[in-house]
Design a protein around this motif. Structure first.
Motif, PDB file in Angstrom:
ATOM      1  N   ALA A  32       0.727  -1.117  -0.168  1.00 58.69           N
ATOM      2  CA  ALA A  32      -0.100   0.323   0.410  1.00 58.69           C
ATOM      3  C   ALA A  32       0.967   0.989  -0.059  1.00 58.69           C
ATOM      4  O   ALA A  32       1.619   1.115   0.501  1.00 58.69           O
ATOM      5  CB  ALA A  32      -0.660  -0.014   1.449  1.00 58.69           C
ATOM      6  N   VAL A  33       0.501   2.323  -0.505  1.00 62.65           N
ATOM      7  CA  VAL A  33       1.148   3.730  -0.387  1.00 62.65           C
ATOM      8  C   VAL A  33       0.164   4.407   0.279  1.00 62.65           C
ATOM      9  O   VAL A  33      -1.229   5.017  -0.498  1.00 62.65           O
ATOM     10  CB  VAL A  33       1.784   4.009  -2.239  1.00 62.65           C
ATOM     11  CG1 VAL A  33       2.270   5.515  -2.344  1.00 62.65           C
ATOM     12  CG2 VAL A  33       2.571   2.968  -2.861  1.00 62.65           C
ATOM     13  N   LEU A  34       0.458   5.001   1.120  1.00 58.02           N
ATOM     14  CA  LEU A  34      -0.630   5.614   2.210  1.00 58.02           C
ATOM     15  C   LEU A  34      -0.526   7.804   1.754  1.00 58.02           C
ATOM     16  O   LEU A  34       0.868   7.159   1.948  1.00 58.02           O
ATOM     17  CB  LEU A  34      -0.284   4.651   3.640  1.00 58.02           C
ATOM     18  CG  LEU A  34      -1.818   5.819   4.425  1.00 58.02           C
ATOM     19  CD1 LEU A  34      -2.758   5.679   4.660  1.00 58.02           C
ATOM     20  CD2 LEU A  34      -1.344   4.820   6.041  1.00 58.02           C
ATOM     21  N   ASP A 156      -5.872   2.706  -7.783  1.00 58.06           N
ATOM     22  CA  ASP A 156      -5.722   3.581  -7.533  1.00 58.06           C
ATOM     23  C   ASP A 156      -7.111   4.153  -6.935  1.00 58.06           C
ATOM     24  O   ASP A 156      -8.017   4.649  -7.402  1.00 58.06           O
ATOM     25  CB  ASP A 156      -5.641   4.443  -9.194  1.00 58.06           C
ATOM     26  CG  ASP A 156      -5.532   6.296  -8.415  1.00 58.06           C
ATOM     27  OD1 ASP A 156      -4.914   6.362  -6.964  1.00 58.06           O
ATOM     28  OD2 ASP A 156      -5.619   7.328  -9.876  1.00 58.06           O
ATOM     29  N   GLU A 157      -6.997   4.077  -5.372  1.00 61.01           N
ATOM     30  CA  GLU A 157      -7.856   3.861  -5.037  1.00 61.01           C
ATOM     31  C   GLU A 157      -9.361   3.583  -5.326  1.00 61.01           C
ATOM     32  O   GLU A 157     -10.662   4.019  -5.420  1.00 61.01           O
ATOM     33  CB  GLU A 157      -8.575   6.174  -4.756  1.00 61.01           C
ATOM     34  CG  GLU A 157      -7.712   7.004  -4.020  1.00 61.01           C
ATOM     35  CD  GLU A 157      -7.482   6.122  -2.597  1.00 61.01           C
ATOM     36  OE1 GLU A 157      -8.653   5.599  -1.967  1.00 61.01           O
ATOM     37  OE2 GLU A 157      -6.833   6.906  -1.709  1.00 61.01           O
ATOM     38  N   THR A 183      -1.633  -0.526  -3.945  1.00 55.21           N
ATOM     39  CA  THR A 183      -3.114  -0.166  -4.147  1.00 55.21           C
ATOM     40  C   THR A 183      -2.648   1.503  -3.167  1.00 55.21           C
ATOM     41  O   THR A 183      -1.683   1.538  -1.949  1.00 55.21           O
ATOM     42  CB  THR A 183      -3.917  -0.959  -2.653  1.00 55.21           C
ATOM     43  OG1 THR A 183      -4.034  -2.198  -3.304  1.00 55.21           O
ATOM     44  CG2 THR A 183      -4.743  -0.108  -2.166  1.00 55.21           C
ATOM     45  N   ILE A 184      -2.859   2.658  -4.083  1.00 52.60           N
ATOM     46  CA  ILE A 184      -2.815   3.542  -3.325  1.00 52.60           C
ATOM     47  C   ILE A 184      -4.139   3.978  -3.086  1.00 52.60           C
ATOM     48  O   ILE A 184      -5.531   4.184  -3.146  1.00 52.60           O
ATOM     49  CB  ILE A 184      -2.517   4.782  -4.957  1.00 52.60           C
ATOM     50  CG1 ILE A 184      -1.528   4.323  -5.903  1.00 52.60           C
ATOM     51  CG2 ILE A 184      -2.203   6.573  -4.675  1.00 52.60           C
ATOM     52  CD1 ILE A 184       0.205   4.006  -5.580  1.00 52.60           C
ATOM     53  N   THR A 185      -4.232   5.058  -1.526  1.00 52.32           N
ATOM     54  CA  THR A 185      -4.983   5.118  -1.285  1.00 52.32           C
ATOM     55  C   THR A 185      -4.672   6.697   0.434  1.00 52.32           C
ATOM     56  O   THR A 185      -3.563   6.413  -0.061  1.00 52.32           O
ATOM     57  CB  THR A 185      -5.676   4.192   0.280  1.00 52.32           C
ATOM     58  OG1 THR A 185      -7.318   4.047   0.925  1.00 52.32           O
ATOM     59  CG2 THR A 185      -4.373   3.333   1.246  1.00 52.32           C
ATOM     60  N   HIS A 186      -5.211   6.863   0.819  1.00 48.52           N
ATOM     61  CA  HIS A 186      -5.605   7.817   2.050  1.00 48.52           C
ATOM     62  C   HIS A 186      -6.027   6.971   3.304  1.00 48.52           C
ATOM     63  O   HIS A 186      -6.197   7.745   4.124  1.00 48.52           O
ATOM     64  CB  HIS A 186      -5.999   8.643   1.514  1.00 48.52           C
ATOM     65  CG  HIS A 186      -7.626   8.789   1.248  1.00 48.52           C
ATOM     66  ND1 HIS A 186      -8.335   8.228   0.252  1.00 48.52           N
ATOM     67  CD2 HIS A 186      -8.559   9.287   2.800  1.00 48.52           C
ATOM     68  CE1 HIS A 186      -9.768   8.664   0.412  1.00 48.52           C
ATOM     69  NE2 HIS A 186      -9.799   9.105   1.607  1.00 48.52           N
ATOM     70  N   SER A 190      -7.895   0.007   4.639  1.00 48.60           N
ATOM     71  CA  SER A 190      -7.290  -0.484   3.258  1.00 48.60           C
ATOM     72  C   SER A 190      -6.549  -0.671   2.695  1.00 48.60           C
ATOM     73  O   SER A 190      -5.915  -1.531   2.299  1.00 48.60           O
ATOM     74  CB  SER A 190      -7.544   0.995   1.380  1.00 48.60           C
ATOM     75  OG  SER A 190      -8.932   1.243   1.416  1.00 48.60           O
ATOM     76  N   VAL A 191      -5.202  -0.696   3.761  1.00 46.82           N
ATOM     77  CA  VAL A 191      -4.097  -1.595   3.657  1.00 46.82           C
ATOM     78  C   VAL A 191      -4.361  -2.880   4.912  1.00 46.82           C
ATOM     79  O   VAL A 191      -3.242  -3.667   4.455  1.00 46.82           O
ATOM     80  CB  VAL A 191      -3.475  -0.879   4.624  1.00 46.82           C
ATOM     81  CG1 VAL A 191      -2.969   0.827   3.945  1.00 46.82           C
ATOM     82  CG2 VAL A 191      -3.546  -0.560   5.902  1.00 46.82           C
TER      83      VAL A 191
END
Length: 228
Positions: A32-34, A156-157, A183-186, A190-191
């Protein structure tokens, strides 16, 4: 070298540095990229996908240069947050066949129809994409990616625009995939299930490790910013 390798890769656009020099080797199956909005997540996704060239340093995806579009078709796929930004053809079968045609497959349409039949969706083949719901469009985009069998899929989200039942179905489908998922997320929720989390802040890696090591500090920082 297997996986995705960045060596001092940075992105500068019109004099503004969007990504600081990054040196990473991504091999884990679930990553994940947070980060917050504006942290550089989308720029990193575009860099990995070959949609944004590095201003300095290098990027290798499964041994391929992201500028080599033919090689990248089998190396990486992208599932965007908004499927309307991804779909380019008017009918389902045209959309599904496109990637296979790009790979030089003479049986593209036949393979796409067989894939729909295997999913119990043979009746979708000639449907206009405009008649699909948002969740069905996202499903179509995922199936288009899977037909090309990339080694890595960038997400992407992917759940942002979906209702809860559709989100749960997509989450289960993604969990079963053999590909590496980034996974790209804020959203810290989601991770779940990820082996590695990269916390991106101001275009730089603020933390990198397993969720248990990264998430508490991320959540604490977001709470601090909310209070401030």
């Amino acid at each position: 070298m297997d996986g995705i390798v960045l060596q001092g890769a940075e992105v500068t656009v019109q004099g503004h540095r969007l990504l600081q020099p990054l040196t990473l080797h991504l091999t884990e199956r679930r990553i994940a990229v947070l980060g917050r909005n504006g942290a550089g997540k989308t720029t990193l996704l575009r860099l990995l996908a070959g949609l944004q060239p590095a201003s300095a340093g290098t990027v290798q995806v499964e041994g391929a240069d992201p500028a080599d579009r033919r090689a990248m078709l089998g190396a990486i796929g992208i599932l965007f947050q908004n499927s309307d930004h991804q779909i380019i053809f008017p009918t389902v079968i045209e959309e599904l066949s496109f990637g296979l045609r790009q790979m030089g497959r003479p049986d593209a349409e036949e393979t796409a129809r067989a894939a729909l039949a295997a999913e119990g969706r043979a009746d979708w083949a000639d449907r206009p994409v405009s008649t699909l719901s948002q969740g069905q469009k996202q499903y179509l985009c995922l199936l288009s990616i899977l037909l090309m069998a990339p080694q890595t899929i960038l997400l992407d989200e992917p759940f942002a625009a979906l209702d809860l039942p559709t989100r749960l179905r997509l989450r289960r489908r993604l969990a079963d995939l053999p590909q590496r998922l980034i996974t790209i997320t804020h959203d810290p929720a989601s991770v779940e299930g990820c082996e590695r989390v990269l916390w991106l802040e101001g275009g730089a890696i603020r933390a990198d490790g397993p969720p248990a090591a990264v998430l508490p500090d991320f959540v604490a920082e977001m709470e601090r910013l909310a209070r401030a």
